[in-house]
Scaffold this motif. Sequence first.
Motif, PDB file in Angstrom:
ATOM      1  N   THR A 130      -8.603   8.527  43.682  1.00  0.00           N
ATOM      2  CA  THR A 130      -9.263   7.605  42.747  1.00  0.00           C
ATOM      3  C   THR A 130      -8.685   7.786  41.347  1.00  0.00           C
ATOM      4  O   THR A 130      -8.383   6.820  40.650  1.00  0.00           O
ATOM      5  N   LYS A 131      -8.492   9.061  40.947  1.00  0.00           N
ATOM      6  CA  LYS A 131      -7.969   9.320  39.602  1.00  0.00           C
ATOM      7  C   LYS A 131      -6.526   8.816  39.493  1.00  0.00           C
ATOM      8  O   LYS A 131      -6.169   8.198  38.480  1.00  0.00           O
ATOM      9  N   ALA A 132      -5.712   9.066  40.525  1.00  0.00           N
ATOM     10  CA  ALA A 132      -4.329   8.583  40.491  1.00  0.00           C
ATOM     11  C   ALA A 132      -4.298   7.059  40.358  1.00  0.00           C
ATOM     12  O   ALA A 132      -3.565   6.515  39.505  1.00  0.00           O
ATOM     13  N   LEU A 133      -5.120   6.370  41.141  1.00  0.00           N
ATOM     14  CA  LEU A 133      -5.127   4.899  41.097  1.00  0.00           C
ATOM     15  C   LEU A 133      -5.685   4.386  39.768  1.00  0.00           C
ATOM     16  O   LEU A 133      -5.213   3.383  39.224  1.00  0.00           O
ATOM     17  N   HIS A 134      -6.687   5.114  39.215  1.00  0.00           N
ATOM     18  CA  HIS A 134      -7.238   4.766  37.893  1.00  0.00           C
ATOM     19  C   HIS A 134      -6.134   4.831  36.841  1.00  0.00           C
ATOM     20  O   HIS A 134      -5.989   3.933  36.012  1.00  0.00           O
ATOM     21  N   LEU A 135      -5.315   5.883  36.907  1.00  0.00           N
ATOM     22  CA  LEU A 135      -4.264   6.061  35.896  1.00  0.00           C
ATOM     23  C   LEU A 135      -3.141   5.034  36.072  1.00  0.00           C
ATOM     24  O   LEU A 135      -2.634   4.493  35.090  1.00  0.00           O
ATOM     25  N   ALA A 176      -3.412   2.019  37.363  1.00  0.00           N
ATOM     26  CA  ALA A 176      -3.937   0.721  36.912  1.00  0.00           C
ATOM     27  C   ALA A 176      -4.027   0.681  35.390  1.00  0.00           C
ATOM     28  O   ALA A 176      -3.664  -0.320  34.760  1.00  0.00           O
ATOM     29  N   MET A 177      -4.452   1.793  34.780  1.00  0.00           N
ATOM     30  CA  MET A 177      -4.603   1.847  33.324  1.00  0.00           C
ATOM     31  C   MET A 177      -3.235   1.673  32.633  1.00  0.00           C
ATOM     32  O   MET A 177      -3.128   0.955  31.642  1.00  0.00           O
ATOM     33  N   VAL A 178      -2.198   2.309  33.179  1.00  0.00           N
ATOM     34  CA  VAL A 178      -0.859   2.181  32.576  1.00  0.00           C
ATOM     35  C   VAL A 178      -0.387   0.721  32.655  1.00  0.00           C
ATOM     36  O   VAL A 178       0.138   0.164  31.678  1.00  0.00           O
ATOM     37  N   THR A 192      -8.581  -0.876  36.982  1.00  0.00           N
ATOM     38  CA  THR A 192      -8.964   0.223  36.084  1.00  0.00           C
ATOM     39  C   THR A 192     -10.476   0.396  36.081  1.00  0.00           C
ATOM     40  O   THR A 192     -10.996   1.507  36.179  1.00  0.00           O
ATOM     41  N   PHE A 193     -11.191  -0.726  35.977  1.00  0.00           N
ATOM     42  CA  PHE A 193     -12.656  -0.685  35.961  1.00  0.00           C
ATOM     43  C   PHE A 193     -13.198  -0.168  37.292  1.00  0.00           C
ATOM     44  O   PHE A 193     -14.092   0.679  37.318  1.00  0.00           O
ATOM     45  N   THR A 194     -12.672  -0.699  38.396  1.00  0.00           N
ATOM     46  CA  THR A 194     -13.180  -0.308  39.720  1.00  0.00           C
ATOM     47  C   THR A 194     -13.035   1.204  39.926  1.00  0.00           C
ATOM     48  O   THR A 194     -14.002   1.894  40.269  1.00  0.00           O
ATOM     49  N   LEU A 201     -14.995   6.941  39.527  1.00  0.00           N
ATOM     50  CA  LEU A 201     -14.912   8.283  38.943  1.00  0.00           C
ATOM     51  C   LEU A 201     -16.230   8.659  38.269  1.00  0.00           C
ATOM     52  O   LEU A 201     -16.716   9.776  38.402  1.00  0.00           O
ATOM     53  N   ALA A 202     -16.804   7.683  37.549  1.00  0.00           N
ATOM     54  CA  ALA A 202     -18.059   7.960  36.845  1.00  0.00           C
ATOM     55  C   ALA A 202     -19.177   8.300  37.831  1.00  0.00           C
ATOM     56  O   ALA A 202     -20.109   9.030  37.492  1.00  0.00           O
ATOM     57  N   LEU A 203     -19.080   7.767  39.050  1.00  0.00           N
ATOM     58  CA  LEU A 203     -20.108   8.023  40.068  1.00  0.00           C
ATOM     59  C   LEU A 203     -19.778   9.251  40.924  1.00  0.00           C
ATOM     60  O   LEU A 203     -20.542   9.609  41.819  1.00  0.00           O
ATOM     61  N   CYS A 206     -14.672   2.186  23.622  1.00  0.00           N
ATOM     62  CA  CYS A 206     -13.235   1.853  23.550  1.00  0.00           C
ATOM     63  C   CYS A 206     -12.856   0.904  24.680  1.00  0.00           C
ATOM     64  O   CYS A 206     -12.095  -0.053  24.482  1.00  0.00           O
ATOM     65  N   VAL A 207     -13.383   1.170  25.880  1.00  0.00           N
ATOM     66  CA  VAL A 207     -13.067   0.342  27.042  1.00  0.00           C
ATOM     67  C   VAL A 207     -13.588  -1.088  26.824  1.00  0.00           C
ATOM     68  O   VAL A 207     -12.886  -2.064  27.122  1.00  0.00           O
ATOM     69  N   ILE A 208     -14.797  -1.177  26.268  1.00  0.00           N
ATOM     70  CA  ILE A 208     -15.354  -2.509  25.985  1.00  0.00           C
ATOM     71  C   ILE A 208     -14.471  -3.215  24.947  1.00  0.00           C
ATOM     72  O   ILE A 208     -14.189  -4.405  25.058  1.00  0.00           O
ATOM     73  N   GLY A 209     -14.003  -2.448  23.944  1.00  0.00           N
ATOM     74  CA  GLY A 209     -13.088  -3.000  22.938  1.00  0.00           C
ATOM     75  C   GLY A 209     -11.792  -3.493  23.564  1.00  0.00           C
ATOM     76  O   GLY A 209     -11.293  -4.567  23.215  1.00  0.00           O
ATOM     77  N   LEU A 210     -11.256  -2.729  24.508  1.00  0.00           N
ATOM     78  CA  LEU A 210     -10.009  -3.143  25.186  1.00  0.00           C
ATOM     79  C   LEU A 210     -10.246  -4.415  26.001  1.00  0.00           C
ATOM     80  O   LEU A 210      -9.403  -5.325  26.000  1.00  0.00           O
ATOM     81  N   ALA A 211     -11.398  -4.481  26.674  1.00  0.00           N
ATOM     82  CA  ALA A 211     -11.708  -5.686  27.466  1.00  0.00           C
ATOM     83  C   ALA A 211     -11.880  -6.892  26.534  1.00  0.00           C
ATOM     84  O   ALA A 211     -11.450  -8.009  26.861  1.00  0.00           O
ATOM     85  N   LEU A 252      -7.336   1.974  20.311  1.00  0.00           N
ATOM     86  CA  LEU A 252      -8.440   2.125  21.265  1.00  0.00           C
ATOM     87  C   LEU A 252      -8.037   3.025  22.437  1.00  0.00           C
ATOM     88  O   LEU A 252      -8.806   3.874  22.888  1.00  0.00           O
ATOM     89  N   MET A 253      -6.801   2.841  22.910  1.00  0.00           N
ATOM     90  CA  MET A 253      -6.300   3.661  24.021  1.00  0.00           C
ATOM     91  C   MET A 253      -6.237   5.140  23.614  1.00  0.00           C
ATOM     92  O   MET A 253      -6.629   6.020  24.385  1.00  0.00           O
ATOM     93  N   MET A 254      -5.753   5.397  22.394  1.00  0.00           N
ATOM     94  CA  MET A 254      -5.630   6.788  21.944  1.00  0.00           C
ATOM     95  C   MET A 254      -7.001   7.466  21.903  1.00  0.00           C
ATOM     96  O   MET A 254      -7.167   8.588  22.403  1.00  0.00           O
ATOM     97  N   MET A 312     -10.957  11.189  24.260  1.00  0.00           N
ATOM     98  CA  MET A 312     -12.339  11.426  24.696  1.00  0.00           C
ATOM     99  C   MET A 312     -12.384  12.021  26.099  1.00  0.00           C
ATOM    100  O   MET A 312     -13.050  13.019  26.356  1.00  0.00           O
ATOM    101  N   VAL A 313     -11.641  11.406  27.045  1.00  0.00           N
ATOM    102  CA  VAL A 313     -11.758  11.820  28.441  1.00  0.00           C
ATOM    103  C   VAL A 313     -11.003  13.118  28.727  1.00  0.00           C
ATOM    104  O   VAL A 313     -11.395  13.892  29.603  1.00  0.00           O
ATOM    105  N   VAL A 314      -9.945  13.398  27.963  1.00  0.00           N
ATOM    106  CA  VAL A 314      -9.162  14.607  28.224  1.00  0.00           C
ATOM    107  C   VAL A 314      -9.713  15.802  27.422  1.00  0.00           C
ATOM    108  O   VAL A 314      -9.948  16.876  27.974  1.00  0.00           O
ATOM    109  N   VAL A 315      -9.939  15.602  26.112  1.00  0.00           N
ATOM    110  CA  VAL A 315     -10.407  16.709  25.256  1.00  0.00           C
ATOM    111  C   VAL A 315     -11.927  16.908  25.400  1.00  0.00           C
ATOM    112  O   VAL A 315     -12.408  18.036  25.295  1.00  0.00           O
ATOM    113  N   GLN A 316     -12.633  15.823  25.636  1.00  0.00           N
ATOM    114  CA  GLN A 316     -14.098  15.837  25.714  1.00  0.00           C
ATOM    115  C   GLN A 316     -14.680  16.655  24.553  1.00  0.00           C
ATOM    116  O   GLN A 316     -15.346  17.679  24.764  1.00  0.00           O
ATOM    117  N   PRO A 317     -14.428  16.193  23.287  1.00  0.00           N
ATOM    118  CA  PRO A 317     -14.730  17.035  22.128  1.00  0.00           C
ATOM    119  C   PRO A 317     -16.232  17.229  21.847  1.00  0.00           C
ATOM    120  O   PRO A 317     -16.610  18.155  21.131  1.00  0.00           O
TER     121      PRO A 317
END
Length: 150
Positions: free
Chosen positions: A13-18, A20-22, A70-72, A77-79, A97-102, A137-139, A144-149
Amino acid sequence: MIGHLFAHLYPWTKALHLIAMVAWMAGLLYLPRLFVYHCETPPGTESSERFKVMEYRLYKFIMTPAMIATFTFGIMLALTPGLVDWSAGWFYVKLVCVIGLAGTHGMMSRWRKDFLADRNRKPQKFFRIMNEVPTLLMMVAIVMVVVQPF
Ligand code: HEM
């Protein structure tokens, strides 16, 4: 039950998410570039008609399917149990950010139709600036998802 299945599928799922995102980001970054060049070509010329075809194909066959994928996979992943701490802040900032990209995707769809009908009145500079919005927005989304600050 569904959580168990998603946990099993997680690496795929993560591979396909990435992937699709690219593909989606490639479109979100390149389409406004095409608009910048399209601004320089007078309506009715051969190059203007060629830009229309390039914009149509990029939008319909790359960007829109990639956004849906990407959304699917992102929702899958979120679930997936244990990935998102719902009391932490990072996921919600990523969601904004995702809503902004959409939203950017939707606006680009409108500008594409304006070019198609030879009724674009926006200056080249506008599309140059709009090129930077999905970049920022992508940055933020990735930090957010990698550093999770927080
Ligand atoms: C509906 C939209 C989205 C949802 C619900 C979503 C959700 C998620 C979730 C839950 C993860 C798993 C985090 C983990 O493995 O710890 C993830 C991974 C990731 N997402 Fe998204 N995402 C979405 C869209 C996006 C977008 C638009 C981007 C980029 C601009 C993006 C970039 C990433 C990256 C780079 C990862 C991998 C992080 C890592 O290696 O752990 N996502 N996403």
